[in-house]
Scaffold this active site. Sequence first.
Site, mmCIF file in Angstrom:
data_model
loop_
_atom_site.group_PDB
_atom_site.id
_atom_site.type_symbol
_atom_site.label_atom_id
_atom_site.label_comp_id
_atom_site.label_asym_id
_atom_site.label_seq_id
_atom_site.Cartn_x
_atom_site.Cartn_y
_atom_site.Cartn_z
ATOM 1 N NE ARG A 181 -26.994 88.364 47.543
ATOM 2 C CZ ARG A 181 -26.108 87.429 46.886
ATOM 3 N NH1 ARG A 181 -25.120 87.989 46.544
ATOM 4 N NH2 ARG A 181 -26.441 85.916 46.831
ATOM 5 C CG ASP A 183 -45.652 103.234 54.842
ATOM 6 O OD1 ASP A 183 -45.025 103.514 55.871
ATOM 7 O OD2 ASP A 183 -45.423 103.620 53.649
#
Length: 385
Positions: free
Chosen positions: A46, A170
Amino acid sequence: MKFGTKAIHAGVEPDPTTGAIMTPIYQTSTYVQESPGKHKGYEYSRTHNPTRTALQKALAALENGKHGICYASGLAATDAVLKLFRPGDEIIATNDLYGGTYRIMRKVFEPFGLKFQFVDMTDVEKVRAAITEHTKMIWIETPTNPLLKIIDIEAVVTLARAENIMTVVDNTFATPYLQNPLDVGADVVMHSVTKYLGGHSDTVMGALVLNDDDLAAQLAFIQNASGAVPGPQDCFLVLRGLKTLHIRMQRHCENAAKIAQWLHEHPKVGKVFYPGLPTHTGHDLATRQMRGYGGMVSFELKGDVYEEAVIVMESLQVFSLGESLGGVESLCTHPASMTHASIPKEERLKAGLKDTLIRLSVGIEDIEDLIDDLNQAIEKVESHG
């Protein structure tokens, strides 16, 4: 190093054990330690995984950034950015933007006390007017989804820096092949890696790229603490996809330009949204800001009849009707009922997104087949020529 060379080689080294030229899929959850706390840089997947590390380095290189951080989806990357802020902080976002971005802002973070304003950023003065003493971040999406509006990144960044406000861009539609927002001062670039970077409609992933060490440490902490990380198989698929990003984007852009011009000249088509057309409001800015106009095209039929738009979408055979974009295959989407359904209709209409708008993600098939497909579908509607 030129872009195509970086796309193939950045972040990737031959495997030290076998010499494998492709980064292996490190399909492991944990790593053996020599002694408590003494390891080879990897403890738990992780937190770090070698396949993910290679991809993060590659994405950082393509965006001319220092740090790349990958997440389980584009929205997980957006979530990580929004977690930097606290109740009472204000965020200004593009008013024509991906519906999932609007949803996570309004439905997830607004109840926790963040405040959002959605502004037409094609007018920088409207951005200036929206800024208050509580504004902490400006979220830019350009070209916008789905109306392909072009926002002047450098102008907004300059305005934000003067007020000590973070800027996030973005860059999903443009990709690093067409523009690099960090080069003009943006703080963070976000990608829905699912789209053009992966390029083959076979994985879901998001990424952030940035230069600031402290901010990168905060975002990496959130990546690990919240756990929204991509698996090594997905990272491998994107690493493979990146190697052809430059040649795929060339073809996406070429095909989209031809389709946009063909639609513009079609007697049954009312309006075409494509920054490569001289008639597009943001054409001149796109020409200065981008190295090409992208592979996305949106259009409306003359007569503005919803049922006729549906006929076209249902009649397409090479274009597939479905969510998402950026794959090698061509896709058709109805934003109002699919990608942007989470935005209230009045807000969509205010931004200029009609229920009759059709969005195309133009793939890399033979252009003659794509145009023939659009032609047979459009010819099924009543004439408004």
